[in-house]
Design a protein around this motif. Structure first.
Motif, mmCIF file in Angstrom:
data_model
loop_
_atom_site.group_PDB
_atom_site.id
_atom_site.type_symbol
_atom_site.label_atom_id
_atom_site.label_comp_id
_atom_site.label_asym_id
_atom_site.label_seq_id
_atom_site.Cartn_x
_atom_site.Cartn_y
_atom_site.Cartn_z
ATOM 1 N N CYS A 82 41.285 -37.184 -25.894
ATOM 2 C CA CYS A 82 40.432 -38.183 -26.542
ATOM 3 C C CYS A 82 40.126 -37.779 -27.979
ATOM 4 C CB CYS A 82 39.136 -38.356 -25.762
ATOM 5 S SG CYS A 82 39.331 -39.198 -24.167
ATOM 6 N N HIS A 83 39.904 -36.481 -28.184
ATOM 7 C CA HIS A 83 39.562 -36.001 -29.526
ATOM 8 C C HIS A 83 40.655 -36.354 -30.519
ATOM 9 C CE1 HIS A 83 38.981 -33.132 -32.819
ATOM 10 N NE2 HIS A 83 37.709 -33.099 -32.461
ATOM 11 N N ALA A 84 41.920 -36.187 -30.121
ATOM 12 C CA ALA A 84 43.026 -36.505 -31.018
ATOM 13 C C ALA A 84 43.053 -37.984 -31.363
ATOM 14 C CB ALA A 84 44.347 -36.089 -30.374
ATOM 15 N N VAL A 85 42.790 -38.834 -30.364
ATOM 16 C CA VAL A 85 42.786 -40.282 -30.594
ATOM 17 C C VAL A 85 41.593 -40.683 -31.450
ATOM 18 C CG1 VAL A 85 42.614 -42.538 -29.470
ATOM 19 C CG2 VAL A 85 44.048 -40.747 -28.455
ATOM 20 N N TYR A 86 40.407 -40.143 -31.123
ATOM 21 C CA TYR A 86 39.206 -40.502 -31.870
ATOM 22 C C TYR A 86 39.280 -40.038 -33.325
ATOM 23 C CZ TYR A 86 36.979 -41.586 -27.381
ATOM 24 O OH TYR A 86 36.658 -42.121 -26.158
ATOM 25 N N THR A 87 39.958 -38.898 -33.550
ATOM 26 C CA THR A 87 40.104 -38.415 -34.918
ATOM 27 C C THR A 87 40.826 -39.441 -35.781
ATOM 28 O OG1 THR A 87 40.137 -36.089 -34.220
ATOM 29 C CG2 THR A 87 41.105 -36.598 -36.363
ATOM 30 N N THR A 88 41.897 -39.996 -35.248
ATOM 31 C CA THR A 88 42.656 -41.010 -35.984
ATOM 32 C C THR A 88 41.821 -42.252 -36.235
ATOM 33 O OG1 THR A 88 44.722 -40.206 -35.014
ATOM 34 C CG2 THR A 88 44.741 -42.417 -35.953
ATOM 35 N N ARG A 89 41.098 -42.692 -35.217
ATOM 36 C CA ARG A 89 40.280 -43.902 -35.375
ATOM 37 C C ARG A 89 39.160 -43.675 -36.388
ATOM 38 N NH1 ARG A 89 39.636 -45.527 -28.955
ATOM 39 N NH2 ARG A 89 41.870 -45.883 -28.563
ATOM 40 N N ARG A 90 38.536 -42.530 -36.311
ATOM 41 C CA ARG A 90 37.449 -42.215 -37.246
ATOM 42 C C ARG A 90 37.957 -42.209 -38.683
ATOM 43 N NH1 ARG A 90 35.749 -37.264 -39.422
ATOM 44 N NH2 ARG A 90 33.501 -37.155 -39.893
ATOM 45 N N GLU A 91 39.126 -41.596 -38.893
ATOM 46 C CA GLU A 91 39.674 -41.527 -40.244
ATOM 47 C C GLU A 91 39.998 -42.914 -40.787
ATOM 48 O OE1 GLU A 91 42.988 -38.943 -39.771
ATOM 49 O OE2 GLU A 91 41.778 -37.092 -39.863
ATOM 50 N N ARG A 105 34.012 -33.054 -32.070
ATOM 51 C CA ARG A 105 33.614 -32.563 -33.377
ATOM 52 C C ARG A 105 34.826 -32.533 -34.295
ATOM 53 N NH1 ARG A 105 29.192 -30.113 -35.306
ATOM 54 N NH2 ARG A 105 29.406 -28.888 -37.202
ATOM 55 N N TYR A 106 34.637 -32.977 -35.550
ATOM 56 C CA TYR A 106 35.767 -33.192 -36.444
ATOM 57 C C TYR A 106 35.744 -32.323 -37.698
ATOM 58 C CZ TYR A 106 35.472 -37.313 -33.518
ATOM 59 O OH TYR A 106 35.349 -38.151 -32.434
ATOM 60 N N GLU A 107 34.580 -31.858 -38.113
ATOM 61 C CA GLU A 107 34.482 -31.108 -39.365
ATOM 62 C C GLU A 107 33.550 -29.916 -39.189
ATOM 63 O OE1 GLU A 107 33.160 -33.634 -42.508
ATOM 64 O OE2 GLU A 107 34.474 -35.280 -41.941
ATOM 65 N N GLY A 108 33.774 -28.897 -40.002
ATOM 66 C CA GLY A 108 32.870 -27.753 -40.048
ATOM 67 C C GLY A 108 32.943 -26.879 -38.808
ATOM 68 N N ARG A 109 32.124 -25.841 -38.804
ATOM 69 C CA ARG A 109 32.067 -24.916 -37.686
ATOM 70 C C ARG A 109 31.253 -25.519 -36.547
ATOM 71 N NH1 ARG A 109 29.948 -19.291 -39.817
ATOM 72 N NH2 ARG A 109 30.320 -18.826 -37.606
ATOM 73 N N PRO A 110 31.692 -25.307 -35.301
ATOM 74 C CA PRO A 110 30.921 -25.816 -34.167
ATOM 75 C C PRO A 110 29.511 -25.230 -34.148
ATOM 76 C CG PRO A 110 33.098 -25.084 -33.475
ATOM 77 C CD PRO A 110 32.913 -24.611 -34.886
#
Length: 477
Positions: free
Chosen positions: A376-385, A294-299
């Motif tokens: 993975c979340h850190a890597v996916y965040t960069t790719r998504r952006e 999850r990348y944005e907003g409250r869970p």
């Protein structure tokens, strides 16, 4: 294991050997790619001269049935003869049913290793380089030691207690799921969980309501069981509950990260869905396939956490957090259907393999899973952006990203007419794998676009790949 060849008497030894090997290959008993014994070993087993065996191998090689590989041995050719006289599908009494199954499409089928492109935007695939090999190896070694100490009996259909306990703790912590160990059934991926629930809930002619567009493999599964699938349109809050038809027996939704568009279901819509399902006497399948990211907003907690009447079957998978090849998933079942699903699981495959179950139980309990998800979340965040930046930048004349806050794929809708099949074909020629949105629409009007998975593609490959996509779009107008 010895090759089964019978030599009778001492006459025509070469002819006997040739005929038996030829017939074994032609019938399929010796499968394509099978290795034959070395000529010296086979000669000793049969009590014939090595020359007899060597000459037979040579003859079959000239005929294209065998192939010799230097330093490795003699093998049945990969394109050996197929058995003759086999029944065709049209000759069988079940011909119509076979034709129905054969006609089913294969959406989201992943490419083979040989056909994988350098840059793949396919959804649902993870990056192999991120998989924690050392930790998983230690857990697997521990699993082998545990299995060696066991009795050798079959396991229980619901799965190992240690894994069910680990899953219960993990999803309570990460997704707010309210369950006990006994509510969980371990499956061979989420798809088997869907199959088992559908088996016990549906009959031919039963109505299934699901999001439209939606997860096509689930729709095809329900239709293959004889159900009538009603595609229910979406709006900005998710599935339009008021359009779920009367008589619906099963409702399939992806509320946390709608597949494929990615929009989350609002709290008000979730409450309305539970109320509607209760009035219909329907079971709701909540497919929570990749919401750990999850990348944005409250869970937001799982829909299942709001269920006070026992009507939501929560389905999860480790294919998206670890590797698809592990084929490990699970379902948290309402008490009303748990017993029936366990019987279906036992009849289907007795139980899922215990080796990966033991390994995964230790992997979760030692904290490796949460550590891996954070990485993975850190890597996916960069790719998504990077993808979002390009969709809002030089790709914006053609595409618009659908707002999404979780998962590891994005949907992009066409803003102007785009020849999507031609775009995909041209992209493949330059080693870029693109995938269309239209295959996920059922009854709703099709909206053209692409699905950008960012699990399998390396971060440094994203911009060069999208440069190629942009250039192709400029070329095809």
């Amino acid at each position: 294991m010895e090759l089964h060849v019978v030599i009778q008497g001492r006459k025509d030894l070469a002819e006997q050997l040739y005929q038996q090997l030829h017939d074994a290959i032609e019938s399929g008993r010796l499968a394509a790619g099978a290795q034959l014994p070395p000529s010296r070993l086979l000669a000793e087993q049969l009590g014939v001269s090595r020359k007899t065996v060597s000459d037979t191998y040579t003859t079959l090689t000239y005929e294209g049935l065998l192939i010799g590989k230097i330093g490795r041995g003699t093998f049945v050719t990969p394109h050996a003869l197929r058995p003759k006289g086999l029944q065709s599908a049209a000759d069988l009494a079940c011909a119509a049913n076979l034709a129905k199954w054969q006609a089913l499409p294969s959406p989201m089928r992943h490419p083979t290793r040989e056909s994988t492109l350098r840059c793949e935007f396919i959804g649902g695939a993870t990056t192999r380089s991120l998989f924690p090999q050392d930790e998983w190896r230690r857990c697997t070694q521990d699993a082998l030691r545990r299995i060696a100490k066991n009795s050798g009996f079959y396991g229980q259909p619901e799965g190992l207690p240690a894994l069910r306990n680990a899953i219960a703790g993990h999803i309570a912590f990460s997704r707010g799921v309210n369950c006990r160990d006994d509510d969980i059934v371990v499956c061979n991926g989420a798809q088997q969980a869907l199959d088992l629930i559908a088996r016990v809930v549906l009959e031919p002619g039963s109505i299934v309501a699901m999001e439209d567009p939606g997860y096509a493999p689930a729709r095809l599964l329900f239709e293959a069981m004889g159900a009538t699938v009603a595609g229910v349109p979406l709006d900005a809050q998710g599935i339009q509950v008021e359009l779920i038809p009367e008589g619906t027996r099963l409702i399939y939704v992806t509320p946390s990260h709608q597949f494929p568009l990615g929009i989350p279901m609002s709290l008000q819509r979730r409450e309305a869905l539970l109320k509607r399902a209760l009035a219909l006497g329907a079971i709701v399948i909540e497919d929570d396939y990749d919401s750990e990211f999850r990348y944005e907003g409250r869970p937001t907690d799982a829909l299942q956490s709001m269920d006070t009447r026992g009507i939501v079957a929560y389905v999860g998978t480790f294919s998206k957090t670890l590797l698809p090849e592990l084929r490990l998933g699970y379902t948290v079942l309402p008490p009303a259907i748990r017993g029936a699903v366990l019987k279906a699981k036992q009849l289907s495959d007795q139980h899922s393999s215990t080796l990966p179950q033991w390994a995964l139980a230790k992997f979760i309990s030692e904290g490796y899973l949460l550590k891996h998800i954070r990485r993975c979340h850190a890597v996916y965040t960069t790719r998504r952006e990077r993808i979002l930046s390009r969709l809002a930048g030089d790709l914006s004349p053609w595409f618009e990203a659908v707002p999404s806050v979780a998962g590891f794929h994005l949907a992009a809708l066409c803003k102007v007419p785009v020849n999507i099949p031609l775009l995909i074909e041209r992209a493949r020629q330059v080693e870029v794998g693109l995938y269309p949105l239209d295959v996920f629409f059922h009854q709703a009007p099709v909206r053209s676009g692409l699905i950008f998975g960012f699990g399998a593609i390396e971060t440094l490959d994203i911009d060069p790949s999208l440069d190629k996509v942009r250039d192709i779009l400029l070329q095809i107008g």
